[in-house]
Motif scaffolding. Structure first.
Motif, PDB file in Angstrom:
ATOM      1  N   GLU A  89     -18.783  15.856  21.183  1.00 28.83           N
ATOM      2  CA  GLU A  89     -17.742  15.162  21.942  1.00 28.83           C
ATOM      3  C   GLU A  89     -17.820  15.516  23.424  1.00 28.83           C
ATOM      4  O   GLU A  89     -17.749  14.627  24.285  1.00 28.83           O
ATOM      5  CB  GLU A  89     -16.346  15.471  21.388  1.00 28.83           C
ATOM      6  N   ARG A 149     -18.251  12.739  26.384  1.00 29.64           N
ATOM      7  CA  ARG A 149     -17.154  12.628  27.348  1.00 29.64           C
ATOM      8  C   ARG A 149     -17.669  12.856  28.766  1.00 29.64           C
ATOM      9  O   ARG A 149     -17.271  12.188  29.705  1.00 29.64           O
ATOM     10  CB  ARG A 149     -16.053  13.632  27.012  1.00 29.64           C
ATOM     11  N   PRO A 174     -12.785  10.576  30.580  1.00 31.36           N
ATOM     12  CA  PRO A 174     -13.370  11.071  29.328  1.00 31.36           C
ATOM     13  C   PRO A 174     -12.473  10.893  28.107  1.00 31.36           C
ATOM     14  O   PRO A 174     -12.965  10.871  26.972  1.00 31.36           O
ATOM     15  CB  PRO A 174     -13.626  12.555  29.607  1.00 31.36           C
ATOM     16  N   PHE A 175     -11.175  10.750  28.319  1.00 31.21           N
ATOM     17  CA  PHE A 175     -10.281  10.618  27.165  1.00 31.21           C
ATOM     18  C   PHE A 175     -10.215   9.182  26.639  1.00 31.21           C
ATOM     19  O   PHE A 175      -9.463   8.882  25.730  1.00 31.21           O
ATOM     20  CB  PHE A 175      -8.902  11.184  27.503  1.00 31.21           C
ATOM     21  N   VAL A 208     -12.972   8.033  25.487  1.00 32.17           N
ATOM     22  CA  VAL A 208     -14.130   8.101  24.592  1.00 32.17           C
ATOM     23  C   VAL A 208     -13.683   8.723  23.274  1.00 32.17           C
ATOM     24  O   VAL A 208     -13.018   9.751  23.265  1.00 32.17           O
ATOM     25  CB  VAL A 208     -15.257   8.972  25.211  1.00 32.17           C
TER      26      VAL A 208
END
Lengths: 148, 658
Positions: free
Chosen positions: B77, B81, B91-92, B94
């Protein structure tokens, strides 16, 4: 309702620190279990709201698993005690809604317990298979159609 | 909000996913899902070209939401991100769909795996429109480090950090650092004198200006969070003023209680009630054992000879445990192991038959500073004419510990060598299942022992008995074993039996792990973050592992891991701030009725009741994002960024939509 070829649909709420990693370990260890459960990650099992369980059941799930860290192991000190405290209330609520026992299950599965995760999903899937389809979603759809 | 444009990437992971899941079919299906504008498959999404696919779609195709269906988010992750962030996407926005650990690896039937992949992916596709752009929260990092445990691993880690200029606190429960290594005579396979290579490090640590050594102390409580741990340390009362005490040991010589079994000599030797565990102890200070001291345990010691014997007047019977609070940014756990207690398997007669001893007892018996001055003798004081060394006691045994303890084969070979060196005429038998000589120079050492005339019997010993069946067995211990090379059972009469016991997690390992907030493996050792790539980290950011507390290991491996743990901690505390995931709760004051239910439920006391406004308020820095308050509120007022109800509901809908 016919149960021929019935494949249970199960939603599994997994806490990020223990049970989600336990599920990962089952994977890296190449353990095999039935494909019926779709995992949903929450930070803590204490985040799982009774409405999440209701939502899953009303959207067509035949069973719901909630899995968190063992008592004492919670990443958030005692979040899982909140889960444990809330669970009997949820069970009671579901009973009042006419849900037969055994469709919702709470388990403590640590990050090291890949085997327990695989075993739990296998057992739970078979348990739900034996209980047959729940069909709350089609029931609700029918209700909606009637009132429309 | 701009129109959601979701890109879906399905990773083959070589054949790890594509070998089971029909990735082409999933890609075709994904392209038709709501809000999906691009669906691609690629051999390795984590590779640079894989990440560039995502970045290109963000920059050129206006993609503003991303799902990567690949391995566990625990693994990659951060990779995806970061790739998205580098291309300008928050990035949030993703999400990862874990279709490897949770699907391809655990599902037997390919069609079922393909169907489950769609369900897992659908949950994330449905979730994404509800994701919000979030900014990571930065918190300050305390540059100091706590090391727990003063064995070789803890010493090494503390020295490395101190040499790097970091302030280190080392907490050791015993009166002296040194751990198990200080008890050994020689180390395999080089036969270095253990004390000769350890004591310089002990002394360097004791004198290091950057190290605060807290011996005879234990950690009682740990709170705080990544970069800002608050640690309460209990400094156990020594009843000796360590500032005044010079370590001269005059008190230990006059104490009237002289027959206390020495922990350092594993009960083979004695110490007095006031004692210094061994001559090279660091800190070299006396300690009174309150359970044995007549003054402290019975309230009467006629002469109290230690008091006048102490020139600097350091003895203080009124001393109490003291508590100190430490603030540290990172923690290294190096709490070691304990020897598997051979009493748990009565077949070998430990504790019942004389001259059946544990491996740690033999370490002391062969040690020049040990209770016999290094003379290998039986209980009657005579040198044994024959010795049997039994491998795998408690290890590789379904009834006890299934795992291999890794070090026992090698220390057993070392024992054979030491016996042959001390007593060349003595017959030595090694009863082994397999000889595991995995390290550098280890197999060569095994070869050398074969030339030294040691008898190797391939077969696990079944029993040790003193019931003689023949005149030559009379008065001896008899080892019964199946010799799997000869294909027969043997009875070997010997004078001494050494049980090469395995290494166990410390009895309090679970409790300690809970205090610090990380987990244990199924076998009871501390759980590492990743078995291959992060063996020195825990799941809890800022807490690292070194030495045998993670798994049995020999000295070189413990030292190497200590270096890795020190480097991990150093990387961490070298930054002034650390980014914390912003998945924390917030409470809309307009909606809160001030009922208080969340206040009492918050595990971190991060919610306060504001009486003036009659609302609950989240203290951002203290919230760790468990979400308990969100689920508890009757009016659904607290919400958790990244785990909003809408997001979870959408995931449920998605998972059940296929």
């Amino acid at each position: 309702m016919s149960t021929d070829g019935f494949e249970p649909r199960i939603i599994g709420f997994l806490c990020r620190w223990c049970s989600y990693n336990g599920a990962d370990l089952a994977g890296t260890s190449r353990m095999k279990y039935p494909p019926n459960m779709v995992p949903i990650k929450t930070n803590c099992s204490g985040r799982v709201d009774p409405t999440h369980i209701m939502k899953a059941l009303s959207e067509g799930a035949d069973g719901v698993l909630i899995a968190g860290c063992h008592p004492g192991d919670c990443h958030y000190i005692n979040g899982n005690y909140r889960t444990a405290g809330r669970y009997p209330m949820t069970e009671l609520l579901l009973e009042q809604l006419g849900l037969e026992p055994g469709r919702v299950r709470l388990e403590w599965i640590s990050a090291a317990e890949g085997d327990k995760f695989a075993k739990t999903v296998t057992e739970f899937t078979e348990q739900i298979r034996a209980l047959g389809p729940l069909g709350w979603n089609t029931m609700l759809d029918a209700e909606e159609a009637k009132s429309a | 909000m701009a129109e959601e444009k979701i890109a879906v990437y399905i990773c083959h992971c070589g054949t790890n996913i594509a070998g089971k899941v029909d990735v082409e079919e999933v890609t075709r299906w994904a392209a038709e899902q709501p809000n999906v504008v691009v669906a691609r498959e690629y051999k390795y999404m984590c590779s640079d070209p894989g990440q560039e696919l995502i970045q290109k779609d963000i920059k050129e195709n206006g993609v503003n939401r991303v799902v990567v269906a690949a391995c566990s988010p625990t693994m990659h992750e951060p990779t995806f991100r970061k790739a998205a962030a580098d291309a300008g996407l928050n990035p949030f926005l993703v999400q990862m769909a874990n279709i490897r650990e949770h699907c391809s690896w655990v599902t037997v039937d390919p069609d079922e795996a393909t169907a489950k992949t769609k369900r897992i992916l659908s949950a994330q596709i449905h979730r994404l429109p509800f994701n919000q752009a979030l900014e990571p929260i930065e918190v300050n990092v305390n540059p100091d480090v706590l090391v727990v445990g003063g064995g070789i691993a803890g010493i090494e880690a503390a020295l490395k950090l101190a040499d790097a200029g970091k302030k280190v606190f080392l907490v050791e429960k015993d009166p002296s650092i040194g751990g198990h290594m200080a008890m050994f005579d020689k180390t395999f396979p080089t036969l270095d004198c253990s004390a000769c290579i350890l004591t310089p490090k002990m002394s360097a640590l004791g004198k290091h200006p950057n190290v605060t050594l807290l011996a005879y102390s234990e950690v009682d409580e740990v709170s705080g969070y990544v970069g800002n741990f608050k640690v309460k340390v209990r400094r156990k009362a020594r009843y000796v003023d360590t500032v005044k005490c010079t370590g001269c040991a005059a008190c230990t010589e006059v104490c009237v209680v002289r027959k206390v079994k020495s922990e350092f000599d594993v009960g083979l030797g004695f110490r007095s009630a006031i004692y210094i565990p061994f001559p090279q102890a660091v800190p070299l200070r006396a300690t009174i054992d309150a359970t044995k001291c007549l003054t402290l345990s019975k309230g009467k010691c006629a002469k109290q000879p230690c008091v006048p014997a102490c020139g600097p007047e350091a003895i203080d019977f009124t001393q109490q445990d003291e508590f100190i609070d430490l603030d540290v940014g990172a923690i290294i756990m190096a709490t070691g192991f304990e020897l598997w207690n051979p009493e748990q398997d009565q077949r070998y007669g430990y504790g019942r038959l004389e001259n059946v001893i544990s491996s740690l007892e033999f370490e002391r018996l062969s040690n020049a500073s040990g209770p016999t001055g290094g003379h290998i003798v039986c209980k009657n004081g005579e040198a044994p004419k024959s010795v049997a060394i039994l491998h795998c006691i408690g290890s590789r045994d379904e009834n006890h510990q299934e795992f291999c303890s890794r070090v026992c084969c090698m220390y057993s070979l070392k024992f054979a060598h030491l016996i042959k060196e001390h007593l060349p005429e003595t017959e030595v038998y090694e009863f082994y299942i397999d000889m595991r000589t995995f390290g550098k120079g280890y197999e060569e050492f095994y070869k050398r022992l074969m030339d030294e005339g040691v008898n190797f019997v391939r077969g696990r010993a079944a029993e040790v008995t003193n019931v003689a069946l023949s005149p030559e067995e009379q008065g001896h211990l008899v080892v019964k074993a199946e010799d799997t090379l000869l294909g027969m059972t043997r009875r070997v009469p010997v004078d001494m039996v050494i049980l090469s016991a395995g290494l166990s997690p410390r009895k309090d390992a679970k409790e300690v792990a809970q205090t610090f907030g990380f987990g244990c493996s199924a076998n009871g050792f501390y759980l590492e973050r990743h078995p291959k790539l992060e063996p020195a980290s825990t799941m809890t950011d800022g807490i690292f592992l070194a030495g045998a507390c993670q798994y049995p290991k020999d000295i070189p491996d413990a030292v190497a891991q200590a270096g890795a743990a020190a480097a991990g901690a150093l990387v961490f505390v070298n930054h002034e701030t650390v980014k914390v995931e912003p998945t924390i709760s917030y409470i809309d004051p307009e909606k809160c009725s001030g009922c208080h239910i969340c206040v009492g439920l918050c595990p971190h006391a991060a919610i306060q009741y504001n009486a003036e406004k009659n609302v609950a308020e989240v203290i951002q820095a203290a919230c760790k994002g468990c979400g308990v308050c969100v689920a508890a509120c009757g009016s659904n007022v607290p919400q958790q960024s990244g785990y909003l109800d809408e997001q979870i509901f959408a995931e449920i809908e998605g998972a059940l939509a296929v």
